[in-house]
Design an enzyme around this catalytic site. Structure first.
Site, PDB file in Angstrom:
ATOM      1  N   ASP A  25     -30.010  80.009  62.608  1.00 54.84           N
ATOM      2  CA  ASP A  25     -30.063  79.598  61.199  1.00 54.84           C
ATOM      3  C   ASP A  25     -31.234  78.638  60.985  1.00 54.84           C
ATOM      4  O   ASP A  25     -31.128  77.646  60.250  1.00 54.84           O
ATOM      5  CB  ASP A  25     -28.731  78.983  60.743  1.00 54.84           C
ATOM      6  CG  ASP A  25     -28.623  78.867  59.217  1.00 54.84           C
ATOM      7  OD1 ASP A  25     -29.523  79.348  58.502  1.00 54.84           O
ATOM      8  OD2 ASP A  25     -27.627  78.282  58.742  1.00 54.84           O
TER       9      ASP A  25
ATOM     10  N   HIS B 180     -30.877  85.413  62.578  1.00 58.82           N
ATOM     11  CA  HIS B 180     -30.690  84.568  61.388  1.00 58.82           C
ATOM     12  C   HIS B 180     -31.741  83.461  61.322  1.00 58.82           C
ATOM     13  O   HIS B 180     -31.537  82.376  61.872  1.00 58.82           O
ATOM     14  CB  HIS B 180     -29.275  83.973  61.427  1.00 58.82           C
ATOM     15  CG  HIS B 180     -28.885  83.218  60.196  1.00 58.82           C
ATOM     16  ND1 HIS B 180     -27.580  82.906  59.902  1.00 58.82           N
ATOM     17  CD2 HIS B 180     -29.610  82.698  59.177  1.00 58.82           C
ATOM     18  CE1 HIS B 180     -27.526  82.228  58.767  1.00 58.82           C
ATOM     19  NE2 HIS B 180     -28.751  82.083  58.307  1.00 58.82           N
TER      20      HIS B 180
HETATM   21 ZN   LIG Z   1     -25.645  80.306  55.346  1.00 57.79          ZN
HETATM   22 ZN   LIG Z   2     -28.994  80.674  56.819  1.00 59.63          ZN
END
Ligand SMILES: [Zn+2]
Ligand SMILES: [Zn+2]
Length: 448
Positions: A321, A76
């Site tokens: 992320d 991610h």
């Molecule tokens: Zn997200």
């Molecule tokens: Zn993300």
């Protein structure tokens, strides 16, 4: 399962290396011991007795006191290409990945324009073959323009090489649309990776809803915004017998929803970020926008539930992320700042410092969860077993450094760990037998 190196990247000449006297830690292969790690022809050729190998033609690296770990896999990351290359691109993003010890990453499609058609995927893959120093896979959007209404051509996108589908950055609000996507997922393979959030419940929230949001007077995003969305989507996945992966779990209720789904046999996996494992909404009292991301940092109770879930396996893997933003997007009042933080260069050292060193989790467990994202998306997880693709992170567990003090490989600096003192540092990353990264001081200290 396919090899990580089958993803798109700039392949080159493989190195011949001997990592002399490294402590090899590979929980998946059941290896923990001191070895000369011999790397040639892109593979782990041998784990020999420490000090036993005559390097000959191979470059000899003094790895005494260092850990040789299977390199990590991040499912991610936001590479910002196409469209926002002033924040990141495939070259800087994969350089950051290599510096963090990663041998593979999956890039999210919420670019400008979003990756929602096959030609865009093909163009990105060609670009990665020129620019990426780490194998990079691409996800495509679930819905056109990520508008949540009309499905993309999922079969065509799979043929163009997308690994999975996601509208990350946004949820898929319509249960009817998500149900159709799950039906297609079963037909075309891949996984639906879901950003779980109920937009009605999140409203204008900019941080976790709790005592801190009340104290600082900011609008909150309740934990149930995430957990109720997970419960809905797990029920739909069960009904369609389809595969879902829950992105960036942040709350205790969400852990409970995933645990219940797994118990019921739903084909669901889940990830957690380093920042949700280490920080809480207390950090937001500073009103520093480096602590603003979605989902938001939550309470200490949530953080402890995430650690327990990582330990028990309810959470399968760690994902960063990694979300680069320019200073113009971040150096504004908290309410107006963009959501997201970078993470590739600090993930392992932060978790080593905050969770392994104090004895909260075992080193082996962390290594397993830092690599398990590969398996979630159908790639062979990195391992140091002889005969396997040589994906190695060489880590100095005693190095002390201040995150970001020497700058970043990423084009953006919006790290929530900037300035933090960390223990342990990646000195070198080998990807499919090629040296993808050497830390500056280490590069000068090694003799050929
Ligand atoms: Zn997200
Ligand atoms: Zn993300």
């Amino acid at each position: 399962m396919s090899a990580i190196s089958s993803l798109s990247w700039r392949t080159g000449a493989g190195a011949g290396l001997v990592l002399r006297g490294a402590e090899v830690v590979d929980p998946r292969a059941g290896i923990r011991g001191f070895h000369d790690v011999v790397i040639s022809d892109g593979e782990i050729a041998e784990l020999a007795g420490a000090g036993s190998v005559d390097a000959g033609e191979l470059e000899s690296i003094d790895a005494e006191g260092l850990l040789a770990l299977p390199a990590f896999f991040d499912p991610h990351v936001h590479m910002r290409a196409p469209g926002h290359e002033h924040k990141e691109d495939l070259e800087t993003g994969t350089r950051a990945a290599a510096a963090g010890g990663y041998c593979g990453v999956l890039a999210m499609p919420n670019t400008d324009p979003p990756v929602d058609w096959a030609a865009a995927v093909q163009a990105l893959r060609r670009r990665a073959e020129r620019e990426a120093s780490v194998p990079t896979g691409f996800m495509a959007a679930i819905t056109r323009a990520m508008a949540g209404e009309e499905l993309t051509e999922m079969a065509e996108l799979r043929e163009a090489g997308v690994v999975a589908f996601t509208d990350d950055g946004r949820p898929v609000p319509s249960a009817r649309v998500l149900r159709r996507a799950l039906q297609y997922q079963k037909l075309v393979g891949g996984v639906l990776a879901l950003h779980e959030e109920d937009p009605d419940l999140s409203g204008d929230g900019v941080m976790h809803e709790g005592s801190v949001s009340a104290a600082v007077g900011l609008a909150g995003i309740p934990a149930v915004s995430e957990s109720t969305a997970i419960a809905r989507d797990a029920a739909l996945a069960a009904y369609e017998d389809a595969r879902i992966h829950v992105l960036h779990l942040s709350a205790r209720q969400s852990v409970e929803a995933v645990a219940a789904a797994k118990q019921a046999g739903v084909r669901v996996t889940a990830e957690v970020t380093p920042h949700h494992l280490v920080l809480t909404d207390e950090a937001v009292r500073s009103l520093d926008a480096r602590f603003k991301m979605n989902p938001p940092l939550r309470s200490e109770d949530d953080r402890l539930a995430l650690i327990d879930a990582l330990r028990s396996g309810v959470i399968d893997c760690v994902a960063t992320d990694h979300a680069p933003h320019s200073s113009e997007d971040k150096e504004v009042p908290f309410e107006e700042a963009a959501m997201g933080v970078t993470g590739l260069e600090t993930a392992f050292p932060v978790l080593f410092t905050e969770l392994v060193e104090p004895g909260v989790i075992e080193l082996e467990l962390l290594v397993e969860r830092m690599t398990a994202g590969a398996a979630v998306f159908d790639f062979d997880p990195p391992t140091l077993a002889p005969g396997s693709e040589a994906n190695v992170a060489l880590f100095d567990p005693t190095a002390e450094w201040k995150a970001g003090a020497e700058g970043w490989e990423s084009r953006s600096e919006n790290s929530c760990f900037a300035g933090r003192r960390l223990r342990g540092r990646v000195l070198m990353t080998v990807v499919a037998g090629q040296v993808a990264y050497r830390q500056r001081s280490f590069a000068m200290g090694v003799a050929a």
